[in-house]
Design an enzyme around this catalytic site. Sequence first.
Site, PDB file in Angstrom:
ATOM      1  N   CYS A  73       0.828  -1.208   0.000  1.00 39.32           N
ATOM      2  CA  CYS A  73       0.000   0.000   0.000  1.00 39.32           C
ATOM      3  C   CYS A  73       0.868   1.266   0.000  1.00 39.32           C
ATOM      4  O   CYS A  73       1.365   1.647  -1.052  1.00 39.32           O
ATOM      5  CB  CYS A  73      -1.001  -0.039   1.158  1.00 39.32           C
ATOM      6  SG  CYS A  73      -2.392   1.067   0.882  1.00 39.32           S
ATOM      7  N   HIS A  91      -3.657  -4.940   0.530  1.00 34.97           N
ATOM      8  CA  HIS A  91      -3.099  -5.501   1.773  1.00 34.97           C
ATOM      9  C   HIS A  91      -3.265  -7.024   1.735  1.00 34.97           C
ATOM     10  O   HIS A  91      -4.179  -7.563   2.369  1.00 34.97           O
ATOM     11  CB  HIS A  91      -3.834  -4.932   2.992  1.00 34.97           C
ATOM     12  CG  HIS A  91      -3.497  -3.508   3.268  1.00 34.97           C
ATOM     13  ND1 HIS A  91      -2.419  -3.143   4.040  1.00 34.97           N
ATOM     14  CD2 HIS A  91      -4.069  -2.365   2.843  1.00 34.97           C
ATOM     15  CE1 HIS A  91      -2.349  -1.821   4.093  1.00 34.97           C
ATOM     16  NE2 HIS A  91      -3.347  -1.328   3.374  1.00 34.97           N
ATOM     17  N   GLU A 110      -1.805  -9.301   3.192  1.00 37.19           N
ATOM     18  CA  GLU A 110      -1.651  -9.975   4.490  1.00 37.19           C
ATOM     19  C   GLU A 110      -3.002 -10.285   5.120  1.00 37.19           C
ATOM     20  O   GLU A 110      -3.120 -11.200   5.936  1.00 37.19           O
ATOM     21  CB  GLU A 110      -0.801  -9.113   5.441  1.00 37.19           C
ATOM     22  CG  GLU A 110      -1.433  -7.803   5.935  1.00 37.19           C
ATOM     23  CD  GLU A 110      -1.243  -6.615   4.977  1.00 37.19           C
ATOM     24  OE1 GLU A 110      -0.927  -6.866   3.794  1.00 37.19           O
ATOM     25  OE2 GLU A 110      -1.416  -5.459   5.411  1.00 37.19           O
TER      26      GLU A 110
HETATM   27  N1  GLN Z   1      -1.689   6.703   3.011  1.00 46.93           N
HETATM   28  C1  GLN Z   1      -1.857   5.968   1.792  1.00 46.93           C
HETATM   29  C2  GLN Z   1      -3.223   6.203   1.180  1.00 46.93           C
HETATM   30  O1  GLN Z   1      -4.133   6.611   1.848  1.00 46.93           O
HETATM   31  C3  GLN Z   1      -1.620   4.495   1.996  1.00 46.93           C
HETATM   32  C4  GLN Z   1      -2.618   3.859   2.906  1.00 46.93           C
HETATM   33  C5  GLN Z   1      -2.174   2.528   3.433  1.00 46.93           C
HETATM   34  O2  GLN Z   1      -0.992   2.214   3.406  1.00 46.93           O
HETATM   35  N2  GLN Z   1      -3.106   1.740   3.939  1.00 46.93           N
HETATM   36  O3  GLN Z   1      -3.401   5.964   0.021  1.00 46.93           O
END
Ligand code: GLN
Length: 562
Positions: free
Chosen positions: A408, A535, A537
């Site tokens: 992410c 994500h 995971e």
């Molecule tokens: N801050 C980033 C976004 O909002 C990544 C978010 C995250 O890593 N869950 O896109």
Amino acid sequence: MIRTDTFLSTKLYKCWTAKTIFMVGGAAATKFIVVTGGVLSGLGKGVAAASIGNLVAAGGNKVIAIKCDGYLNVDPGTMNPVEHGEVFVLDDGGEVDMDFGHYERFLGITCSRDWNLTMGKVFETIRTKERRGDFLGKTVQLIPHVSDEIRNHFHHVATTEQADVVLIEVGGTVGDLENELYIEACRALGKEVGEENILYVHLTYVPIPAGVSEQKSKPTQQSVAQLRERGIEPHIIIGRCSEYLTPAIREKISTFCGVAKEAVITGLDVSYVYELPLIFAKEGMIDLLQDELGVHAKLRPNWIELVQSLQSPKQEVTIALCGKYTALEDSYASIVEALHHCRANLHTNITLSFIDTTDITSCADAQNLLKGVDGVIVPGGFGARGVEGKIHVVRCCRENNIPFLGICYGLQLAVIEFARNVCGLKNASSTEFNEQTPDPVVDILPEQKQIVNKGGTMRLGAYAADLQKGSLVRQLYGGKPKASERHRHRYEVNPAYHEILQKNGLVFSGLSPDGTLVEFIELPNHPYFVGTQAHPELKSKLEEPAPLFYGLIKACLETSSS
Ligand code: GLN
């Protein structure tokens, strides 16, 4: 209820009559297992509940899990992970308590946002109903109106899901003001469904004070007394302890807490939470579930083997997790679990080193900290703190062939690093932490621009991506053309920069089906440089590790042996 012989026979008799009636009527009633906790928080109530669920689900029952949280937030999505632990995201986009991670991993189910009750949600519903006039003429009160709302929700979820068994975990410890209404709802539920259809399990703590060297039962006695004051008599007591409970302490707890000796179970401290279903099975939980609730339970196939493999690794790698919430391991709970899944399936001990990137100001700093590390994960995150340090870490991995997985924010920072140091866009950045950047290679998603409210408004939940033929990512997903993973973000790789990034060699190995969002990236000519906007995971399981984590550890093993 096996408190005394008389109680035992009463309960078994009721159970038998109930079953006879069900057989005549055709359909069996839903069974409820209520898990409460006492003495201390953090004893692993979620894992204990999930371990019971694990045995019950393996017995062929459709099990669902409800978690009751006492706080007034509608969901944990707006909380700091260092305070509350990881925010777990479901396929349906629900941001829920991290215990749902345990439920999904232990029960092999996909949970729904409706299964996480919070006082925030409960009061929101009550207020809406009151304004609509549902209670016209009545004084709306905590008991019975709010507690009934909670109890009705249990039934609503059970019916919607056609569950055989509903696990209900009440957050916090008995006596917490904020959880009283849940306890009351669970008490009333027992009266309503009849004792043959409900099992109350209470998790407590059995300390062995230094200098005394003896297991102590008083905290358990006091916490059970609190539960009884609230009208709940536990059927099973799980005593969390650093060693197996002795016959003497089982006897004592049995006498003072009104449960049979056989129903006092050790909740042993374990290195890996996956060991707990095996401990419970050994302690007689399977028979108790059968005798007390008429529910068939057993161990999951493969589980023993995988746990053995967790306990006896044959090789070794070190992974650095480079983030800013490193103060609390729970902030990255699902990543830690995904690595345990790799450990079991690759017979590899994975030493995890948490690196706070806040003080990394150069590549040399990063290189120094990464000495002896076989692979790096840059996990999800928000905001400016620690971000430049993470970018230095990514550069160090890219230039030194260190296996890297960006999750992410990790993907977004990898793209920024690539734009700056390979594409020559020296001031490339993300508008999340630099609104003035001349090259916003990462920018807010168009649909996010108008959103004002913070709660539950990110791009949340499962989204599918089309995987590029011939890519490493596609190979890791078993050669399948699509992969679906869960998301939680507001920013994306800016489509205006897709071309320059690709021209310079960054491979977009997965795109959203309309081709606009970069979901997976990789670099050729690198042992393992992979990033994902998702994500992965969150969906990793002991029996089926998340492909990108599995790929990372395999790459670490290959590079460290070459
Ligand atoms: N801050 C980033 C976004 O909002 C990544 C978010 C995250 O890593 N869950 O896109």
